[in-house]
Design an enzyme around this catalytic site. Structure first.
Site, short mmCIF file in Angstrom:
data_model
loop_
_atom_site.label_atom_id
_atom_site.label_comp_id
_atom_site.label_asym_id
_atom_site.label_seq_id
_atom_site.Cartn_x
_atom_site.Cartn_y
_atom_site.Cartn_z
CB CYS A 44 -0.96 0.00 1.19
SG CYS A 44 -2.10 -1.41 1.21
CG HIS A 102 -3.14 3.54 2.25
ND1 HIS A 102 -3.59 3.11 1.03
CD2 HIS A 102 -3.25 2.47 3.10
CE1 HIS A 102 -3.96 1.84 1.11
NE2 HIS A 102 -3.77 1.44 2.35
CG ASN A 159 -6.65 -0.66 1.34
OD1 ASN A 159 -5.95 -0.25 0.42
ND2 ASN A 159 -6.14 -1.11 2.47
#
Length: 338
Positions: free
Chosen positions: A132, A265, A295
């Site tokens: 990520c 993020h 996500n």
């Protein structure tokens, strides 16, 4: 022989800055609401609900790729839109860096596949794997190439099809993720652009977020699905994102008060809100797309950045902090003037 004399013919001279001049996104057509996902999971005997997901994550829907859709396909379309936004051609690119944890193949790289799709024949191309945090790593690498004069135009992409590595019987993970791609174009500039960047990793924390399987000898070895220790990830993420934000503004010689937009993020609204609160960034200055995209790992930051540019929130001249945190354990931040 001087460094200038040794530079290969046609290589651009070193420049002080790289600047983001274009952004683009691509999301799969299929949108799956929490209610639809809960109904599908109920058929497998797994209980969840819209209220359960929203309360814990802030996620209301996600885009899921159809079987056979790849990271390179999503990344190519995001790249085309970023190039169009930047007003340059693929032939002008010197470098393509793709951040992905879900590449099309072991090799060739997803970046090489996208290079071929775009026809960017003179661009060097390679992948970066930092889960990520991958886009932050890739952007920092591309910025370095531009700063030292090894590239004038660089394309940075985050592209993921996480749906293919999810255990759809594990509600603690499968409800969290979506698929998509985001891209930015960096260009050498005499004006300040990327002002500072900080990257970190702690390999001792690998077990709290991992997909520890692989293909060897023609079979799957280990667990091929994403596994996560949610509380450990939350605690680690909030701590390191706070720390790296202070590091990057210090390196840039500014303060947190000088940051116009925080683009973190998009993992979980609780992590986003806790980080913003620690940093003293008001909610109206935080870009959050986790409710719509879930996500999307390495794609989440460029997707959020593109969304905020295209709806008019982020404007030229704004100072933006981009943050990533993910498996590895990795984290980092980039401070950029748009």
């Amino acid at each position: 022989m001087s460094a200038t004399a040794a530079r290969p013919a046609g290589n651009p001279a070193p420049t002080a800055w790289s600047r983001i001049i274009g952004t683009g996104s691509c999301l799969p057509e299929r949108v799956v609401s929490n209610d639809e996902l809960a109904a599908e999971m109920a058929q497998r005997g797994v209980e969840t609900s819209d209220s359960w997901i929203v309360e814990r994550t802030g996620i209301r829907q996600r885009h899921l790729a159809e079987r056979g859709v790849t990271s390179s396909q999503l990344g190519t379309e995001a790249a085309r839109r970023a190039l169009q936004d930047a007003g340059i051609e693929a032939a002008d690119l010197d470098l393509i860096v793709v951040a992905t944890s879900t590449p099309d193949f072991v090799f060739p790289s997803t970046a090489c596949l996208i290079q071929a799709n775009l026809g960017a024949s003179k661009a060097a191309a390679f992948d970066v794997q930092a889960v990520c945090t991958g886009f932050i790593y890739a952007l920092t690498i591309a910025d370095s190439f531009v700063r030292i004069g090894r590239a004038r135009n660089a394309l940075v992409i985050g592209a993921e099809v996480f749906s293919r590595i999810l255990d759809w019987n594990d509600r603690s993970t499968c409800v969290l993720f979506g698929d998509g791609a985001g891209a930015v174009v960096l260009q050498a500039s005499a004006e300040p652009g990327v002002m500072a960047a900080k990257l970190h990793a702690d390999g001792s924390q690998t077990k709290i977020l991992c997909a520890a399987g692989n293909v060897a000898y023609g079979e799957v070895i280990g667990d091929p699905f994403l596994r996560m220790e949610g509380q450990a990830v939350f605690k680690q993420a909030v701590t390191v994102l706070d720390r790296v934000a202070h590091e990057v503004v210090e390196e840039a010689g500014v303060t947190l008060a000088d940051v116009d937009w925080l683009v973190p993020h998009q993992a979980n609204v609780r992590i986003i809100n806790a980080t913003a609160k620690r940093l003293g960034v008001p909610a109206e200055r935080v870009v959050s797309t986790v409710d719509l995209h879930a996500n999307t790992s390495a794609a989440s930051v460029p997707l959020a950045l593109d969304a905020a540019r295209r709806d008019g929130r982020i404007k030229r001249g704004d100072t933006v902090m981009l943050q990533g945190v993910g498996g590895g354990f990795t984290w980092g931040a980039v401070l950029a003037r748009m």
